[in-house]
Design a protein around this motif. Structure first.
Motif, PDB file in Angstrom:
ATOM      1  N   SER A 193       0.833  -1.209   0.000  1.00 39.97           N
ATOM      2  CA  SER A 193       0.000   0.000   0.000  1.00 39.97           C
ATOM      3  C   SER A 193       0.861   1.249   0.000  1.00 39.97           C
ATOM      4  O   SER A 193       0.334   2.363   0.061  1.00 39.97           O
TER       5      SER A 193
ATOM      6  N   TYR B  95       3.374   2.005   2.311  1.00 37.80           N
ATOM      7  CA  TYR B  95       3.840   2.462   3.630  1.00 37.80           C
ATOM      8  C   TYR B  95       5.253   1.947   3.857  1.00 37.80           C
ATOM      9  O   TYR B  95       5.558   0.804   3.539  1.00 37.80           O
TER      10      TYR B  95
ATOM     11  N   MET C 266       7.307   4.374  11.877  1.00 39.45           N
ATOM     12  CA  MET C 266       6.676   4.618  10.585  1.00 39.45           C
ATOM     13  C   MET C 266       7.524   5.682   9.869  1.00 39.45           C
ATOM     14  O   MET C 266       7.619   6.810  10.311  1.00 39.45           O
TER      15      MET C 266
HETATM   16  C1  LIG Z   1       0.659  -1.484   4.820  1.00 38.23           C
HETATM   17  O1  LIG Z   1       0.872  -0.900   6.098  1.00 38.23           O
HETATM   18  C2  LIG Z   1      -0.192  -0.061   6.535  1.00 38.23           C
HETATM   19  C3  LIG Z   1       0.229   0.544   7.832  1.00 38.23           C
HETATM   20  O2  LIG Z   1       0.753  -0.410   8.702  1.00 38.23           O
HETATM   21  C4  LIG Z   1      -1.469  -0.896   6.678  1.00 38.23           C
HETATM   22  O3  LIG Z   1      -2.523  -0.036   7.052  1.00 38.23           O
HETATM   23  C5  LIG Z   1      -1.768  -1.542   5.344  1.00 38.23           C
HETATM   24  O4  LIG Z   1      -2.863  -2.402   5.473  1.00 38.23           O
HETATM   25  C6  LIG Z   1      -0.584  -2.318   4.854  1.00 38.23           C
HETATM   26  N1  LIG Z   1      -0.893  -2.793   3.526  1.00 38.23           N
HETATM   27  C7  LIG Z   1      -0.593  -4.035   3.135  1.00 38.23           C
HETATM   28  C8  LIG Z   1      -0.972  -4.394   1.739  1.00 38.23           C
HETATM   29  O5  LIG Z   1      -0.068  -4.832   3.880  1.00 38.23           O
END
Ligand SMILES: *[C@@H]1O[C@H](CO)[C@@H](O)[C@H](O)[C@H]1NC(C)=O
Ligand SMILES: *[C@@H]1O[C@H](CO)[C@@H](O)[C@H](O)[C@H]1NC(C)=O
Ligand SMILES: *[C@@H]1O[C@H](CO)[C@@H](O)[C@H](O)[C@H]1NC(C)=O
Ligand SMILES: *[C@@H]1O[C@H](CO)[C@@H](O)[C@H](O)[C@H]1NC(C)=O
Ligand SMILES: *[C@@H]1O[C@H](CO)[C@@H](O)[C@H](O)[C@H]1NC(C)=O
Ligand SMILES: *[C@@H]1O[C@H](CO)[C@@H](O)[C@H](O)[C@H]1NC(C)=O
Ligand SMILES: *[C@@H]1O[C@H](CO)[C@@H](O)[C@H](O)[C@H]1NC(C)=O
Ligand SMILES: *[C@@H]1O[C@H](CO)[C@@H](O)[C@H](O)[C@H]1NC(C)=O
Length: 785
Positions: free
Chosen positions: A223, A225, A238
């Motif tokens: 996503s 992050y 983060m």
């Molecule tokens: C990526 O990390 C964010 C924050 O921890 C989380 O909200 C999100 O679901 C994660 N996405 C995936 C595809 O793991």
């Protein structure tokens, strides 16, 4: 920790767009496949099934090819991984997945440049995945090597960094070799960004640290992050969360060449980019201002040593402080250097006990010089038996003794090297005024004038020197740039003055060999005329000569002053004098002659305008121009006008020896200035152009006896080709020849103020300045004869 840079409005635009498939399809690249770098920008590549990423060669400017992975659908084909940033390969190079399962990059000659260090031997196929990961897989489709595991400066969504993984910034935006910053998840769990001791890869100062001790992985999730996790998966830090859709935007996190860890996004298609630029937009950047963040008392920072870093929207810019300039104008990151240069002076058998800070062995002398030259702390390098020791000031406990051995290479400033107070300028002025007044007052006979001239000359010198002595009694002793030879040494060097090279009214020149200096050949000039009474005076003149350094001057190496033995030691010029070259059997080529004319002009320009103490040569003639190994012109005997006062005054009045080269003002009782050299140069230039002596009693025609006269007549009648009847080369270049003749005629104007300066002469010869039609040099001939 994260610092948002922009809140993209278009973020909301795409939140509701339909999901595209995340399928990880892959095309298999079978054993035996290869790609070749092609110079016609037509290299093929292996693309991922979606076409988002490609693997293959990218041309980097004119420098060569980079084996890389890039975003293939966007215009600027942003590179996210590369194999050979430090070592670009030429066209014809090949990357190959061999039948044996080896994956390697060879250049056109077959030399191995890079290879994948895969675990195990069972590579069955390779694949460019849609995530941007290029993998080598075995038969059971498990990865044995992947590019995500060997990141360069960029990570992509779905990529993970483990402990001890590092990102290195590239050197510049377009130079993919490793630069000066390093991002690393250390084995102690601390996530850091360091400056490196460029060009080494060891770390210097951290300018970013999470200061965690349980950091286990850096995850860039799908996503978009970016965060640091502990072993149990909990998020410790983060790093970047200001994210926008990974469906419509490509994401990357790069340790940029400017030292910032930057998370940026790029629209995937033009359609999705309404309102946003088709370019990478930064989402977060860490640190936000690299210039302020890098601190500490070592390292080259973001801009290189001695440089200043300032930050604006575009990133950091580098500039030099006052008095400094870029080391490399094409590479601002190399830093700045002081805006003056250094050179070395040698002293044999000299050393200091203190001040040393770095030692190298075994090295050669050139290496030692270069290393000291490049190091601004280095004041002196002691070179002895292949060992180089650098020393910084203050230097303690120095000594000179034959038992010391080796030599000290002393780094001195090249320009503006003002150990000696500049007395000579005032002296010169006094002298010429006095000559003028004296000559006018006592205008009865030429002979009387001559005597008067000599006397005033001598008196003024005395006064000037006495003055100089009072001001700075130790000036010569503190000056170390010349070697002081003993009479014995020179007697041995010349094998008891065996081989005579030449002889003039003031000196005899012998060939010598300096055995301790690898048998270097020298010319030893024994002064016959008695020079000044005290050695301070002698050394003052000699050290002024020794201070000159130009490739068109014969370099003075040292001197001997022992009672009646007064000698000067010069570099040996293997190709003799210009006189024998020019008037010998074989006519030198026109090109060679032009080079020589220009060389002499440059040497004189240096003497007149560029060296510390302006020197008027007063005796320019072909016998005083020597030729070195490469037939470059080297002016000799400069500075002797002062050293050999009496004798020089006689010859330069044009009565003996140098008839024809002396300017009319010597006899017209006008002040003597640098313009006398211009005059002599003009005559010499004519001789060079026509390979003929200025005065030829045996000329066919009376009109042709004096070259300057004849040349001007021919020039005026537009009839120059008559002059170089047999010179076919010259006939082919008659335009340039004519220009040179015009320059020469300008130089021999009777009125000194009409003659150009040496600077202008050099510019005219080079063609930088136009040459206008010269006037008649007038009655210069009558004034000589
Ligand atoms: C990526 O990390 C964010 C924050 O921890 C989380 O909200 C999100 O679901 C994660 N996405 C995936 C595809 O793991
Ligand atoms: C690639 O090759 C592997 C092993 O040979 C095979 O299992 C896999 O199905 C192949 N994938 C594609 C897309 O051809
Ligand atoms: C690239 O290759 C194609 C086909 O191989 C060829 O038609 C084309 O002319 C090539 N382009 C250049 C610039 O050489
Ligand atoms: C990239 O920069 C390095 C370091 O200054 C330099 O050695 C190298 O030649 C440069 N490479 C290219 C292709 O310009
Ligand atoms: C992490 O590294 C920084 C920079 O080297 C250092 O200042 C800090 O003390 C370290 N933190 C831990 C917990 O090791
Ligand atoms: C995970 O590890 C971190 C640090 O080691 C600790 O603070 C945290 O409580 C752990 N969380 C879980 C759920 O175990
Ligand atoms: C450095 O020196 C050159 C010539 O001496 C001069 O043109 C230039 O302006 C100087 N630059 C600076 C930054 O002082
Ligand atoms: C020499 O130094 C003086 C003053 O320090 C300065 O004004 C002058 O420009 C310098 N000349 C050169 C050629 O660097």
């Amino acid at each position: 920790m994260a610092c948002p840079l922009i809140n993209l409005p278009f973020f909301f635009l795409f939140m509701f767009l339909p999901f595209s498939t995340l399928a990880q399809t892959s095309k298999n690249i079978s054993l035996g496949s290869s790609l070749t770098a092609l110079n016609d920008d037509n290299s093929s590549s292996w693309t991922s099934p979606s076409g988002d990423f490609a693997f293959g060669f990218q041309r980097i400017g004119k420098d060569g090819f980079l084996l890389a992975i890039w975003f293939d659908k966007i215009k600027d084909k942003t590179i996210v991984w590369s194999a050979n940033g430090d070592n670009l390969v030429p066209g014809g190079s090949k990357v190959e997945l061999s039948n044996g399962g080896e994956f390697m990059l060879n250049d056109a000659t077959g030399k191995r440049i890079w290879s994948a260090q895969s675990i195990g031997l069972g590579v069955a196929y390779a694949s460019m995945l849609d995530t941007g990961n290029f993998v080598l897989a075995d038969r059971s489709s498990s990865n044995v090597w992947d590019s995500f595991g060997e990141p360069t400066d960029t990570i992509l969504p779905a990529q993970i960094l483990n402990q001890n993984d590092k990102l290195f910034a590239r050197y510049t935006a377009t130079n993919y070799s490793r630069g000066r910053f390093m991002f690393s998840l250390q084995s102690d769990g601390n996530l850091t960004i360091y400056t490196t001791k460029f060009p080494l890869e060891t770390n210097n100062f951290a300018y970013y640290a999470t200061s965690t001790n349980t950091g286990f992985q850096v995850i860039f999730n799908q996503s978009g992050y970016l965060y640091l996790t502990a072993r149990n998966g909990s998020v410790l830090n983060m790093i970047s969360s200001n994210t926008i859709s990974t469906q419509n935007f490509y994401h990357k996190v790069t340790l940029e060449h400017d030292g910032a860890l930057r998370h940026s996004a790029h629209p995937k298609t033009a359609a999705s980019s309404a309102g946003s630029p088709m370019a990478w937009s930064p989402l977060t950047s860490e640190p936000s201002n690299i210039c302020l963040t890098i601190e500490g008392d070592a390292g080259s920072g973001a801009c290189g040593y001695n440089s200043l870093c300032s930050y604006n929207d575009e990133g950091p810019t580098c500039q030099c402080p006052y008095g400094y300039t870029l080391i490399d104008p094409n590479d601002v990151l190399k830093g700045c250097k002081q805006n003056f240069s250094f050179e070395f002076r040698e002293m044999q058998n000299t050393e200091w006990s203190g001040g040393g800070y770095e030692q190298f062995t075994p090295v050669d002398e050139d290496w030692c010089r270069q290393n000291c030259f490049d190091d601004c702390f280095c004041a002196v390098a002691i070179f002895k038996n292949g060992e180089c020791e650098k020393k910084r000031i203050p230097l303690s406990n120095g000594r000179m003794d034959p038992t010391v051995g080796g030599k000290a290479l002393i780094k001195v400033r090249k320009d503006n090297y003002t150990l000696i107070p500049e007395v000579p300028n005032t002296k010169k002025k006094d002298r010429s005024t006095l000559i003028l007044i004296g000559s006018v007052l006592l205008s009865s006979s030429g002979f009387l004038n001559l005597i008067l001239l000599l006397t005033t000359y001598l008196i003024v010198f005395r006064i000037a020197y006495r003055k100089a002595k009072l001001i700075q009694p130790y000036r010569v002793i503190s000056d170390m740039n010349l070697r002081h030879f003993t009479y014995e040494e020179l007697k041995n060097a010349t094998n008891e003055f065996e081989e005579e090279l030449g002889r003039g009214t003031s000196a005899i020149v012998f060939k010598g060999v300096l055995a301790p200096d690898n048998g270097k050949s020298v010319a030893v000039k024994c002064l016959v005329a008695r020079v000044g009474e005290n050695d301070l005076e002698f050394k003052a003149e000699v050290s002024a000569i020794g201070r000159t350094n130009h490739r068109n001057l014969v370099q003075l190496l040292g001197f001997c002053y022992e009672g009646e033995h007064q000698m000067l030691v010069y570099e040996f010029m293997s190709n003799g004098s210009l006189a024998s070259f020019l008037f010998g059997e074989l006519r030198p080529s026109w090109c060679q002659r032009r080079q020589i004319a220009l060389g002499i002009a440059r040497g004189l320009l240096y003497l007149h305008e560029e060296c510390n103490r302006k020197i008027v040569h007063c005796d320019i003639k072909p016998q005083n121009i020597l030729l070195d190994d490469s037939f470059a012109a080297r002016i000799s005997d400069f500075g002797l006008a002062k050293l050999l006062k009496i004798d020089q005054t006689l010859t330069t009045t044009g009565i003996r020896g140098t008839k024809g080269y002396v300017a009319p003002e010597w006899l017209n009782r006008l002040p003597i200035t640098a313009k006398v050299d211009i005059y002599s140069y003009g005559i010499l230039l004519l001789e060079i152009i026509f390979c003929r002596k200025h005065f030829e009693a045996a000329a066919e025609d009376e009109d042709q006896m004096i070259l300057a006269d004849w040349a001007y007549d021919c020039y005026k009648q537009n009839n120059l080709h008559q002059l170089f009847k047999n010179d076919h080369e010259a006939m082919h270049d008659i335009k340039k020849m004519e220009k040179y003749v015009m320059i020469a005629i300008w130089c021999i104007q009777e009125d000194p103020s009409l003659r150009p300066t040496m600077k202008k002469v050099a510019l005219m010869l080079e063609g930088t300045v136009e040459v206008s039609a010269p006037p008649d040099p007038c009655s210069f001939i009558s004034s000589i004869l």
